[in-house]
Design an enzyme around this catalytic site. Structure first.
Site, PDB file in Angstrom:
ATOM      1  N   ASN A  21     -15.763  15.781  17.744  1.00 55.65           N
ATOM      2  CA  ASN A  21     -15.466  14.453  17.208  1.00 55.65           C
ATOM      3  C   ASN A  21     -14.171  14.565  16.406  1.00 55.65           C
ATOM      4  O   ASN A  21     -14.169  15.104  15.301  1.00 55.65           O
ATOM      5  CB  ASN A  21     -16.642  14.008  16.320  1.00 55.65           C
ATOM      6  CG  ASN A  21     -16.354  12.706  15.589  1.00 55.65           C
ATOM      7  OD1 ASN A  21     -15.368  12.026  15.872  1.00 55.65           O
ATOM      8  ND2 ASN A  21     -17.220  12.363  14.645  1.00 55.65           N
ATOM      9  N   TRP A  22     -13.091  14.057  16.991  1.00 55.42           N
ATOM     10  CA  TRP A  22     -11.778  14.221  16.350  1.00 55.42           C
ATOM     11  C   TRP A  22     -11.579  13.277  15.165  1.00 55.42           C
ATOM     12  O   TRP A  22     -10.601  13.400  14.426  1.00 55.42           O
ATOM     13  CB  TRP A  22     -10.662  13.993  17.375  1.00 55.42           C
ATOM     14  CG  TRP A  22     -10.552  15.050  18.429  1.00 55.42           C
ATOM     15  CD1 TRP A  22     -11.428  16.075  18.687  1.00 55.42           C
ATOM     16  CD2 TRP A  22      -9.502  15.183  19.394  1.00 55.42           C
ATOM     17  NE1 TRP A  22     -10.986  16.831  19.743  1.00 55.42           N
ATOM     18  CE2 TRP A  22      -9.794  16.309  20.198  1.00 55.42           C
ATOM     19  CE3 TRP A  22      -8.337  14.465  19.666  1.00 55.42           C
ATOM     20  CZ2 TRP A  22      -8.970  16.728  21.243  1.00 55.42           C
ATOM     21  CZ3 TRP A  22      -7.509  14.876  20.719  1.00 55.42           C
ATOM     22  CH2 TRP A  22      -7.829  15.992  21.483  1.00 55.42           C
ATOM     23  N   LYS A  23     -12.461  12.298  15.040  1.00 59.47           N
ATOM     24  CA  LYS A  23     -12.350  11.301  13.952  1.00 59.47           C
ATOM     25  C   LYS A  23     -10.953  10.671  13.946  1.00 59.47           C
ATOM     26  O   LYS A  23     -10.359  10.502  15.019  1.00 59.47           O
ATOM     27  CB  LYS A  23     -12.721  11.945  12.610  1.00 59.47           C
ATOM     28  CG  LYS A  23     -14.098  12.623  12.661  1.00 59.47           C
ATOM     29  CD  LYS A  23     -14.632  13.020  11.309  1.00 59.47           C
ATOM     30  CE  LYS A  23     -15.986  13.699  11.486  1.00 59.47           C
ATOM     31  NZ  LYS A  23     -16.613  14.054  10.224  1.00 59.47           N
ATOM     32  N   HIS A 106     -22.672   7.180  13.419  1.00 58.90           N
ATOM     33  CA  HIS A 106     -22.176   8.286  12.594  1.00 58.90           C
ATOM     34  C   HIS A 106     -22.262   7.871  11.120  1.00 58.90           C
ATOM     35  O   HIS A 106     -22.032   6.714  10.775  1.00 58.90           O
ATOM     36  CB  HIS A 106     -20.731   8.627  12.988  1.00 58.90           C
ATOM     37  CG  HIS A 106     -20.267   9.910  12.371  1.00 58.90           C
ATOM     38  ND1 HIS A 106     -19.883   9.987  11.055  1.00 58.90           N
ATOM     39  CD2 HIS A 106     -20.166  11.161  12.874  1.00 58.90           C
ATOM     40  CE1 HIS A 106     -19.558  11.244  10.775  1.00 58.90           C
ATOM     41  NE2 HIS A 106     -19.728  11.981  11.869  1.00 58.90           N
ATOM     42  N   GLU A 108     -20.292   8.207   8.775  1.00 53.45           N
ATOM     43  CA  GLU A 108     -19.074   7.585   8.237  1.00 53.45           C
ATOM     44  C   GLU A 108     -19.028   6.101   8.589  1.00 53.45           C
ATOM     45  O   GLU A 108     -18.496   5.291   7.833  1.00 53.45           O
ATOM     46  CB  GLU A 108     -17.835   8.350   8.747  1.00 53.45           C
ATOM     47  CG  GLU A 108     -17.703   9.693   8.031  1.00 53.45           C
ATOM     48  CD  GLU A 108     -17.084  10.799   8.847  1.00 53.45           C
ATOM     49  OE1 GLU A 108     -16.422  10.528   9.855  1.00 53.45           O
ATOM     50  OE2 GLU A 108     -17.281  11.973   8.459  1.00 53.45           O
ATOM     51  N   GLU A 179     -27.435  15.109  11.782  1.00 53.24           N
ATOM     52  CA  GLU A 179     -26.290  15.460  10.939  1.00 53.24           C
ATOM     53  C   GLU A 179     -26.626  15.152   9.481  1.00 53.24           C
ATOM     54  O   GLU A 179     -26.457  13.994   9.031  1.00 53.24           O
ATOM     55  CB  GLU A 179     -25.063  14.649  11.334  1.00 53.24           C
ATOM     56  CG  GLU A 179     -24.598  14.871  12.752  1.00 53.24           C
ATOM     57  CD  GLU A 179     -23.098  14.603  12.877  1.00 53.24           C
ATOM     58  OE1 GLU A 179     -22.368  15.547  13.194  1.00 53.24           O
ATOM     59  OE2 GLU A 179     -22.672  13.475  12.623  1.00 53.24           O
ATOM     60  N   GLY A 185     -18.401  17.846   6.786  1.00 56.38           N
ATOM     61  CA  GLY A 185     -17.083  18.022   6.188  1.00 56.38           C
ATOM     62  C   GLY A 185     -17.087  18.764   4.864  1.00 56.38           C
ATOM     63  O   GLY A 185     -16.073  18.802   4.165  1.00 56.38           O
ATOM     64  N   SER A 224     -20.531  20.748   9.460  1.00 51.79           N
ATOM     65  CA  SER A 224     -19.875  22.026   9.138  1.00 51.79           C
ATOM     66  C   SER A 224     -20.216  23.152  10.116  1.00 51.79           C
ATOM     67  O   SER A 224     -20.340  24.316   9.725  1.00 51.79           O
ATOM     68  CB  SER A 224     -20.189  22.449   7.692  1.00 51.79           C
ATOM     69  OG  SER A 224     -19.635  21.517   6.789  1.00 51.79           O
TER      70      SER A 224
HETATM   71  P1  PGA Z   1     -17.818  18.450  10.423  1.00 50.56           P
HETATM   72  O1  PGA Z   1     -18.155  16.979  10.963  1.00 50.56           O
HETATM   73  O2  PGA Z   1     -18.062  19.415  11.564  1.00 50.56           O
HETATM   74  O3  PGA Z   1     -16.386  18.379  10.007  1.00 50.56           O
HETATM   75  O4  PGA Z   1     -18.742  18.713   9.292  1.00 50.56           O
HETATM   76  C1  PGA Z   1     -19.251  16.762  11.796  1.00 50.56           C
HETATM   77  C2  PGA Z   1     -19.358  15.313  12.142  1.00 50.56           C
HETATM   78  O5  PGA Z   1     -19.003  14.460  11.329  1.00 50.56           O
HETATM   79  O6  PGA Z   1     -19.821  14.967  13.249  1.00 50.56           O
END
Ligand code: PGA
Length: 269
Positions: A21-23, A106, A108, A179, A185, A224
């Protein structure tokens, strides 16, 4: 009894899936370069793998990925097919340009865009109706974890979908990403035992609706994941790959995670 049933089915039924997931990262040049490097790193690797670049680069990425084993994912979708919905992208449009997976719910998006459980359930249905594969993210915040509510939260996030769909048919080709929000993150992943506990809980919960769906559904871990912790996470019986954020932006790191999933898959056959 349920445990035995589920574990016996495990390796025959589920191939691990690793998704990057490149966000909100990348530009035209970086998309070309990263995909070129990933294609080289992943030659001969036997694992289901996908990348989810930002929407604006999906078409470019589709061209770059042509003829490779890497599938294309999107980071979000609208519930509508077409019409006066400024700024939105439909599942049918994403399918049209070659997208296979769509991440929904997600944390976010739940946090910054105030997405509700019921909206996410509608997105799940929209993705399935377009013939694509939803990757539905669930997971508790740190406060919810500290309050001892991890299972209640995950059950609530799952139930809003499970109660509104034909589970055996809709989960046949669907992905759940567990998650924990506190692990995203932060550099602090859940331990393999913590993650396995929740993955087993999720699978057993789905089994209350459909044993078959519970055995087939891919449950990724996210939060992470990196090249140092991937192998131990993937060795857990109910962890079927990963949704990777930060570590997916470097080809070598991401490829090492994919290879860890592939190796675990080979040794468990
Ligand atoms: P991360 O993000 O690997 O940077 O913790 C995972 C995600 O948000 O899917």
């Amino acid at each position: 009894m349920l445990d035995i049933f589920i574990i016996n089915w495990r390796n025959k039924m589920r191939q691990p899936l690793v998704v990057g997931n490149w966000k909100l990262n990348g530009n035209h040049q970086m998309v070309n370069q990263l995909i070129l490097e990933l294609r080289q790193e992943l030659i001969g690797v036997d694992c289901n793998v996908a990348i989810a670049p930002p929407t604006v680069y999906l078409d470019q990425a589709a061209d770059n990925l042509s003829g490779s084993c890497i599938a294309l994912g999107a980071q979000d979708v609208d519930i509508n097919k077409t019409g006066a919905f400024t700024g939105e992208t439909s599942a049918h449009m994403l399918k049209d340009i070659g997208v296979k997976y769509i991440i929904i719910g997600h944390s976010e998006r739940r946090t910054f865009h105030k997405e509700s459980d019921s909206l996410i359930a509608e997105k799940f249905i929209a993705v399935k109706e377009a013939g694509l594969i939803p990757i539905m993210c669930i997971g508790e915040t740190e406060a919810e974890k500290n309050a001892g509510d991890t299972q209640v939260v995950c059950k609530r996030q799952l139930d809003v979908v499970l109660k509104n769909v034909d589970v055996s048919c809709m989960l046949e080709s669907a992905v759940i990403a567990y998650e924990p929000v506190w692990a995203i993150g932060t550099g602090t992943s859940a331990t393999p035992n913590q993650a396995q506990f929740m993955h087993k809980f999720i699978r057993e919960h789905i089994a209350q609706y459909s044993y078959e769906a519970a055995n087939k559904v891919i449950i990724q871990y996210g939060g992470s994941v990196n090249s140092a912790n991937a192998t131990k996470l993937f060795a857990q019986p109910d962890i079927d790959g990963a949704l990777v954020g930060g570590a997916s932006l470097q080809a070598k790191n991401f490829a090492m995670i994919v290879k860890a999933a592939s190796k675990n898959n080979m040794t468990s056959l």
